[in-house]
Structure formats: C-alpha cells, structure tokens
Design an enzyme around this catalytic site. Structure first.
Site, PDB file in Angstrom:
ATOM      1  N   CYS A  13     -21.359  25.811 111.628  1.00  0.00           N
ATOM      2  CA  CYS A  13     -22.256  26.122 112.724  1.00  0.00           C
ATOM      3  C   CYS A  13     -21.386  27.236 113.653  1.00  0.00           C
ATOM      4  O   CYS A  13     -20.702  28.194 112.867  1.00  0.00           O
ATOM      5  CB  CYS A  13     -22.358  25.034 113.384  1.00  0.00           C
ATOM      6  N   ARG A  19     -22.826  20.633 115.858  1.00  0.00           N
ATOM      7  CA  ARG A  19     -23.655  20.436 114.658  1.00  0.00           C
ATOM      8  C   ARG A  19     -22.637  20.200 113.263  1.00  0.00           C
ATOM      9  O   ARG A  19     -22.816  19.186 112.792  1.00  0.00           O
ATOM     10  CB  ARG A  19     -24.551  21.607 114.408  1.00  0.00           C
ATOM     11  N   ASP A 132     -29.334  24.230 117.846  1.00  0.00           N
ATOM     12  CA  ASP A 132     -27.946  24.133 118.687  1.00  0.00           C
ATOM     13  C   ASP A 132     -28.264  23.414 119.979  1.00  0.00           C
ATOM     14  O   ASP A 132     -29.154  23.794 120.927  1.00  0.00           O
ATOM     15  CB  ASP A 132     -27.946  25.780 119.201  1.00  0.00           C
TER      16      ASP A 132
END
Ligand code: 4NP
Length: 170
Positions: A13, A19, A132
């Site tokens: 990420c 994440r 996000d």
C-alpha cells in the site's frame, strides 16, 4: 526428496501501516485455516517511505482486533526493486500503488507478478480498490478489514491451485 520453497506473496500500500499489514495478517490467518502454513510466506511494504520502522496505525490494529485478528509484530518498510525477484506475487491495494510498483518493473516477468487486490473482489463489491482509511474515522478501518476478509479466501484458493499446478522440486 526436498521440500519446495514457499510461495511468496507481498502486499503493498502507500504507508505500510494500514491496508497492507492488514492484508498480510488476514492472509496469514486464512492461509493457515486452508492448511497452507509453511507452504506460503507473506510480507507487506509501502511505496512511500514516511513510516519506515513504524508499527501499524493504532486505529488499524484496533479494527483488526475487533474482527478477531492479532498483530504479529510487523514494522513498516518501503518497496524495493529486489522484491520483484524475491516474491512470486505482488499485490497492490489500489491503483496508485500499482502504478508506483509498475514504474519500477524491469521487465515483463516483473510486471506479470503484479496483480491488484481487486482481482479477488467478489463481483458484487462496489469498491474497485482497497480504500485508504488513513484520513477517515473508525468505520473506514473496519471496512478495510471486512473487504480484505471477504476477498482473501478467493486469493488463497487461487494461490493453492497455482501451487498445486507447479512442477514439484526434485
Ligand atoms: P496505508 O495508509 O497506505 O494503507 O498504510 C496510509 C498511511 C499513511 C498515509 C496515507 C495512507 N500518510 O499519508 O501518511
């Protein structure tokens, strides 16, 4: 007879604090349940270097804990070109991560290893990437865990078929 090397997967990420460490944790749990412990190895990293050495974001760890997952001690690191050599499969969480990784690819073999997490989203998902959660509230973190949990079994099953079809090491 020798044991074949584990199949190695890298989740990527931006910061490697929300994440991708979650994807790594959830992958490890699903892979263990599928009987793949020892046959696969997961890691995660970020395309940016802001958070190198940090633990995952405390809001992310809280969401993982609410869902019953536990943190195994990962510290953030940045993606490096040698990851293309080290890993069999590289999984960006969104299109920006994908573009940043592909910009570092040296050849077609590197590019072929990159497959977005959305590859394993169910058809009914409305998201086209893993959103996000960094600038939002707790619901965004729970949504990341839920989306990754819903997708991970499909990824693990795919990986299992790939591994079963690999020529075995002599
Ligand atoms: P991640 O989330 O890429 O899922 O780890 C983010 C972490 C940090 C920042 C943005 C997103 N940041 O801007 O510092």
């Amino acid at each position: 007879m020798s044991q074949s090397a584990p199949y190695k997967v890298l989740f990527v990420c931006l910061g490697n604090i929300c994440r991708s460490p979650s994807a790594e944790i959830i992958f490890n749990a699903v892979a263990a349940r599928a009987g793949l412990a020892g046959r696969v190895k997961a890691d995660s990293c970020g395309t940016a270097s802001y958070h190198i050495g940090s633990r995952p974001d405390h809001r992310m760890l809280a969401a993982l804990e609410r869902a019953g997952y536990s943190y195994g001690g990962h510290r953030a690191r940045a993606f490096r070109r040698s990851d293309f050599t080290e890993f069999d499969l590289i999984i960006p969480q969104d299109e920006y991560n994908e573009q940043d990784i592909l910009a570092l690819a040296r050849n077609e073999s590197d590019r072929a290893k990159v497959k977005g997490m959305w590859t394993w989203f169910a058809a009914e998902e409305t998201e086209h990437s893993v959103p996000d959660p960094y600038y939002g509230g707790p619901a965004g973190f729970d949504a990341v865990v839920a989306l990754l949990t819903r997708s991970m079994e499909r990824l693990v099953n795919d990986m299992k078929s790939t591994m079963d079809n690999l020529p075995s090491a002599m």
